[in-house]
Design a protein around this motif. Structure first.
Motif, PDB file in Angstrom:
ATOM      1  N   ASP A  95       0.836  -1.212   0.000  1.00 35.98           N
ATOM      2  CA  ASP A  95       0.000   0.000   0.000  1.00 35.98           C
ATOM      3  C   ASP A  95       0.868   1.258   0.000  1.00 35.98           C
ATOM      4  O   ASP A  95       0.567   2.222  -0.706  1.00 35.98           O
ATOM      5  CB  ASP A  95      -0.916   0.011   1.224  1.00 35.98           C
ATOM      6  CG  ASP A  95      -1.981  -1.070   1.159  1.00 35.98           C
ATOM      7  OD1 ASP A  95      -2.275  -1.543   0.050  1.00 35.98           O
ATOM      8  OD2 ASP A  95      -2.506  -1.448   2.225  1.00 35.98           O
ATOM      9  N   ARG A  96       1.925   1.262   0.807  1.00 32.28           N
ATOM     10  CA  ARG A  96       2.785   2.444   0.897  1.00 32.28           C
ATOM     11  C   ARG A  96       3.490   2.694  -0.433  1.00 32.28           C
ATOM     12  O   ARG A  96       3.549   3.840  -0.907  1.00 32.28           O
ATOM     13  CB  ARG A  96       3.809   2.249   2.007  1.00 32.28           C
ATOM     14  CG  ARG A  96       4.696   3.461   2.255  1.00 32.28           C
ATOM     15  CD  ARG A  96       5.613   3.232   3.442  1.00 32.28           C
ATOM     16  NE  ARG A  96       6.521   4.357   3.625  1.00 32.28           N
ATOM     17  CZ  ARG A  96       7.472   4.392   4.541  1.00 32.28           C
ATOM     18  NH1 ARG A  96       7.631   3.374   5.373  1.00 32.28           N
ATOM     19  NH2 ARG A  96       8.264   5.443   4.643  1.00 32.28           N
ATOM     20  N   THR A  98       2.526   1.642  -3.387  1.00 34.47           N
ATOM     21  CA  THR A  98       1.516   1.990  -4.389  1.00 34.47           C
ATOM     22  C   THR A  98       1.090   3.449  -4.257  1.00 34.47           C
ATOM     23  O   THR A  98       0.891   4.153  -5.259  1.00 34.47           O
ATOM     24  CB  THR A  98       0.287   1.067  -4.250  1.00 34.47           C
ATOM     25  OG1 THR A  98       0.703  -0.292  -4.421  1.00 34.47           O
ATOM     26  CG2 THR A  98      -0.761   1.399  -5.296  1.00 34.47           C
ATOM     27  N   ALA A  99       0.958   3.917  -3.018  1.00 36.45           N
ATOM     28  CA  ALA A  99       0.598   5.325  -2.806  1.00 36.45           C
ATOM     29  C   ALA A  99       1.674   6.249  -3.363  1.00 36.45           C
ATOM     30  O   ALA A  99       1.364   7.289  -3.965  1.00 36.45           O
ATOM     31  CB  ALA A  99       0.394   5.591  -1.308  1.00 36.45           C
ATOM     32  N   TRP A 100       2.935   5.882  -3.190  1.00 40.86           N
ATOM     33  CA  TRP A 100       4.031   6.668  -3.756  1.00 40.86           C
ATOM     34  C   TRP A 100       3.937   6.704  -5.273  1.00 40.86           C
ATOM     35  O   TRP A 100       4.090   7.764  -5.891  1.00 40.86           O
ATOM     36  CB  TRP A 100       5.374   6.065  -3.320  1.00 40.86           C
ATOM     37  CG  TRP A 100       6.010   6.797  -2.195  1.00 40.86           C
ATOM     38  CD1 TRP A 100       5.644   6.770  -0.894  1.00 40.86           C
ATOM     39  CD2 TRP A 100       7.115   7.708  -2.282  1.00 40.86           C
ATOM     40  NE1 TRP A 100       6.458   7.592  -0.146  1.00 40.86           N
ATOM     41  CE2 TRP A 100       7.367   8.179  -0.970  1.00 40.86           C
ATOM     42  CE3 TRP A 100       7.918   8.146  -3.320  1.00 40.86           C
ATOM     43  CZ2 TRP A 100       8.386   9.075  -0.688  1.00 40.86           C
ATOM     44  CZ3 TRP A 100       8.938   9.043  -3.043  1.00 40.86           C
ATOM     45  CH2 TRP A 100       9.165   9.499  -1.741  1.00 40.86           C
ATOM     46  N   ASP A 102       1.296   6.165  -7.187  1.00 42.14           N
ATOM     47  CA  ASP A 102       0.112   6.904  -7.616  1.00 42.14           C
ATOM     48  C   ASP A 102       0.336   8.410  -7.515  1.00 42.14           C
ATOM     49  O   ASP A 102      -0.194   9.185  -8.322  1.00 42.14           O
ATOM     50  CB  ASP A 102      -1.095   6.505  -6.768  1.00 42.14           C
ATOM     51  CG  ASP A 102      -1.558   5.076  -7.042  1.00 42.14           C
ATOM     52  OD1 ASP A 102      -1.183   4.534  -8.094  1.00 42.14           O
ATOM     53  OD2 ASP A 102      -2.280   4.516  -6.189  1.00 42.14           O
ATOM     54  N   ARG A 103       1.117   8.821  -6.540  1.00 41.88           N
ATOM     55  CA  ARG A 103       1.334  10.255  -6.319  1.00 41.88           C
ATOM     56  C   ARG A 103       2.375  10.837  -7.269  1.00 41.88           C
ATOM     57  O   ARG A 103       2.193  11.939  -7.795  1.00 41.88           O
ATOM     58  CB  ARG A 103       1.762  10.493  -4.871  1.00 41.88           C
ATOM     59  CG  ARG A 103       1.962  11.962  -4.527  1.00 41.88           C
ATOM     60  CD  ARG A 103       2.251  12.134  -3.047  1.00 41.88           C
ATOM     61  NE  ARG A 103       2.421  13.544  -2.698  1.00 41.88           N
ATOM     62  CZ  ARG A 103       2.686  13.986  -1.477  1.00 41.88           C
ATOM     63  NH1 ARG A 103       2.798  13.118  -0.469  1.00 41.88           N
ATOM     64  NH2 ARG A 103       2.836  15.272  -1.242  1.00 41.88           N
ATOM     65  N   TYR A 104       3.463  10.095  -7.482  1.00 41.84           N
ATOM     66  CA  TYR A 104       4.596  10.648  -8.233  1.00 41.84           C
ATOM     67  C   TYR A 104       4.791  10.013  -9.613  1.00 41.84           C
ATOM     68  O   TYR A 104       5.648  10.461 -10.373  1.00 41.84           O
ATOM     69  CB  TYR A 104       5.890  10.490  -7.426  1.00 41.84           C
ATOM     70  CG  TYR A 104       5.848  11.203  -6.098  1.00 41.84           C
ATOM     71  CD1 TYR A 104       5.893  12.588  -6.021  1.00 41.84           C
ATOM     72  CD2 TYR A 104       5.757  10.486  -4.904  1.00 41.84           C
ATOM     73  CE1 TYR A 104       5.847  13.244  -4.803  1.00 41.84           C
ATOM     74  CE2 TYR A 104       5.714  11.135  -3.682  1.00 41.84           C
ATOM     75  CZ  TYR A 104       5.762  12.514  -3.639  1.00 41.84           C
ATOM     76  OH  TYR A 104       5.726  13.154  -2.430  1.00 41.84           O
ATOM     77  N   GLY A 105       4.039   8.984  -9.932  1.00 38.34           N
ATOM     78  CA  GLY A 105       4.172   8.365 -11.247  1.00 38.34           C
ATOM     79  C   GLY A 105       5.519   7.697 -11.430  1.00 38.34           C
ATOM     80  O   GLY A 105       6.093   7.136 -10.498  1.00 38.34           O
ATOM     81  N   ALA A 108       8.518   8.064  -9.097  1.00 35.93           N
ATOM     82  CA  ALA A 108       8.569   7.333  -7.830  1.00 35.93           C
ATOM     83  C   ALA A 108       9.568   6.189  -7.897  1.00 35.93           C
ATOM     84  O   ALA A 108      10.174   5.832  -6.879  1.00 35.93           O
ATOM     85  CB  ALA A 108       7.183   6.792  -7.483  1.00 35.93           C
TER      86      ALA A 108
END
Length: 217
Positions: A95-96, A98-100, A102-105, A108
């Motif tokens: 999850d962590r 994936t969140a990175w 999703d945020r930075y493309g 990341a």
């Protein structure tokens, strides 16, 4: 782990860093710090060079990252979440990462290599998202180099004291990695600025050669 590196040097560093980047929870700090200390002659056994240790670490990171990327791309997120627990891959780690992503493309994959936990699992969401293999490999390599080099250099400088630092002062290794990253960014910026300055110098010369022909018309 230390015994393996002492006995097999580059091969052990490559395989251990491969496993770490393939989402098997092996701390890269221990691998590269000890590898650097071994290169400094702090322990008997293999006598690798620092450059060789860093190169083996980078190649292992890239190879392991491609394995994780391929698993993410071809197995998919549900399968990874279902079966990953058998290999120590926890859902909140995915999850962590994936969140990175999703945020930075795609960025990341590059910058996530300098973030604890995220660096180990960032290849999975890149695979989930179908990030092209070539771009993934480029960003992965660029991200692995400063982190791996910083840890190897720190281990080389610390010698037999590497373990005390690894256990008690993790922040030091992150700080060193950050310094290396900043130095690389500055070098790249200066390089492109210099190229831009050279282009500005040559452009007026071309304009001057064309001006007389315009006046003759």
């Amino acid at each position: 782990m230390q015994h393996l590196i002492t006995q097999y040097g580059y091969v052990a560093v490559f395989l251990l860093m491969l496993a770490e980047s393939a989402c098997i929870p092996i701390p890269s700090e221990v691998i590269m710090l000890f590898g650097g200390a071994l290169a400094a002659g702090a322990y008997p056994g293999a006598h690798p060079t620092l450059i060789g240790i860093v190169l083996a670490g980078v190649l292992g990171n890239v190879a392991g990252s491609y394995i994780a990327w391929a698993v993410g791309r071809y197995a998919g997120q549900p399968a990874v979440r279902r079966w990953g627990r058998r290999f120590g891959v926890r859902g909140h780690d995915i999850d962590r990462a994936t969140a990175w992503f999703d945020r930075y493309g795609s960025a990341a994959v590059l910058f996530g290599r300098m973030v604890p936990v995220v660096r180990t699992f960032i290849s999975l969401p890149a695979g989930f998202a179908g990030m092209p293999a070539g771009r993934f490999g480029l960003f992965t390599t660029l991200g692995c180099i400063p982190w791996t080099a910083a840890l190897g250099i720190a281990g080389y400088a610390l010698g037999a004291n590497w373990q005390h630092i690894a256990n008690d002062f993790h922040g030091l290794t992150y700080a060193i990695a950050g310094i290396v990253v900043v130095a690389l960014v500055v070098a790249v910026v200066l390089y492109f600025r210099r190229r831009g300055s050279d282009a500005d110098v040559t452009e007026p010369a071309g304009t001057d050669t064309q001006a007389p022909s315009g006046r003759h018309r």
